[in-house]
Design an enzyme around this catalytic site. Structure first.
Site, PDB file in Angstrom:
ATOM      1  N   THR A 134     -16.930  12.700 -18.801  1.00 38.22           N
ATOM      2  CA  THR A 134     -16.815  12.878 -17.485  1.00 38.22           C
ATOM      3  C   THR A 134     -15.680  12.229 -16.953  1.00 38.22           C
ATOM      4  OG1 THR A 134     -19.352  12.945 -17.233  1.00 38.22           O
ATOM      5  CG2 THR A 134     -18.159  12.481 -15.342  1.00 38.22           C
ATOM      6  N   LYS A 170     -19.893  21.374 -13.484  1.00 35.44           N
ATOM      7  CA  LYS A 170     -20.766  21.068 -14.543  1.00 35.44           C
ATOM      8  C   LYS A 170     -22.015  22.086 -14.635  1.00 35.44           C
ATOM      9  CE  LYS A 170     -22.738  17.870 -17.406  1.00 35.44           C
ATOM     10  NZ  LYS A 170     -22.184  17.091 -18.473  1.00 35.44           N
ATOM     11  N   ALA A 208     -22.234  19.947 -21.405  1.00 34.81           N
ATOM     12  CA  ALA A 208     -23.405  19.009 -21.858  1.00 34.81           C
ATOM     13  C   ALA A 208     -23.434  18.460 -22.985  1.00 34.81           C
ATOM     14  CB  ALA A 208     -24.887  19.464 -21.432  1.00 34.81           C
ATOM     15  N   LEU A 249      -8.687  11.093 -27.270  1.00 37.93           N
ATOM     16  CA  LEU A 249      -9.314   9.848 -27.348  1.00 37.93           C
ATOM     17  C   LEU A 249      -9.460   8.940 -26.445  1.00 37.93           C
ATOM     18  CD1 LEU A 249      -7.682   9.574 -30.940  1.00 37.93           C
ATOM     19  CD2 LEU A 249      -9.590  11.019 -30.289  1.00 37.93           C
TER      20      LEU A 249
END
Length: 221
Positions: free
Chosen positions: A18, A34, A109, A175
């Protein structure tokens, strides 16, 4: 150029999808969606987080409502056990009609193999379904932790995407956390593209610093 769809998936839950999505939305002047949200009994949801992180900035994104919003902090398949009237179907997912004109960041998700439906469809199936429903280019970004354990998680995720014949759609990896040159080197040795390294930063100044590490979309797409 047709504005792309960027599907953000993760190597695990709580790896910073997120936060990274908010960075992408702001850097690339994108909108956000989403498709499936879980955990609303204990969290306000990722859409609200992206809205807050992007508030009072140069770009105010359009944030589209989730197609499904479930209460339990579980994978969608398990969360449906607590809401038996909900029955997630892949056919229920359509890209928001007003999403054209700008890039659209779609946040999955959890990880790529998270179970979504009672027919045992997973996130990979959702990505393929969205690809079949649009003429827009769809790219996949994989977010993972920067530290110990990420090599196994990241390489397994990328291997799965290759096995699913989605390798041409992989934009690369981001990352999240303190920089780890050793892990970056190994991932690159396996052919992975490192799009960015970002620190998860709660303050406004740190968010702007992380934003600087995100490349322009045209440079990588």
């Amino acid at each position: 150029m047709t504005s792309p769809i960027i599907f953000v998936t993760g190597t695990d839950t709580d790896v910073g999808k997120t936060f990274v999505s908010a960075l992408l939305v702001q850097k690339w002047e994108a909108n956000y969606w989403k498709p499936v949200q879980t955990g609303l009994e204990s969290d306000r949801g990722d859409s609200a987080t992206v809205e807050q992180l992007c508030a009072n900035r140069a770009h105010i994104p359009r944030i589209f409502e989730p197609r499904y919003a479930l209460q339990k902090p579980l994978c969608p398949l398990a969360a449906m056990d607590y809401e038996p009237d909900v029955n997630i179907q892949l056919s229920d997912f359509c890209l928001p009609e007003q999403s054209t004109g700008r890039p659209l960041v779609v946040e999955g998700a959890g990880g790529i193999y998270v179970p979504l439906t009672r027919q045992l469809h997973i996130t990979t199936d959702l990505i393929k379904h969205l690809m079949e429903s649009t003429n827009r280019p769809v790219k996949i970004l994989v977010v993972g932790r920067s530290g110990l354990g990420t090599l196994n998680h990241m390489l397994l995720t990328l291997e799965h995407l290759h096995a699913a014949n989605l390798e041409k759609h992989i934009l690369g990896c981001i990352l999240n956390g303190g920089k780890n040159p050793g892990n970056v080197k190994v991932l690159q040795q396996y052919g992975s593209t490192i799009v960015a390294e970002v620190d998860h930063c709660p303050s406004d100044d740190e968010f702007l610093a992380a934003l600087d590490s995100i490349p322009d979309l045209a440079a990588i797409s």
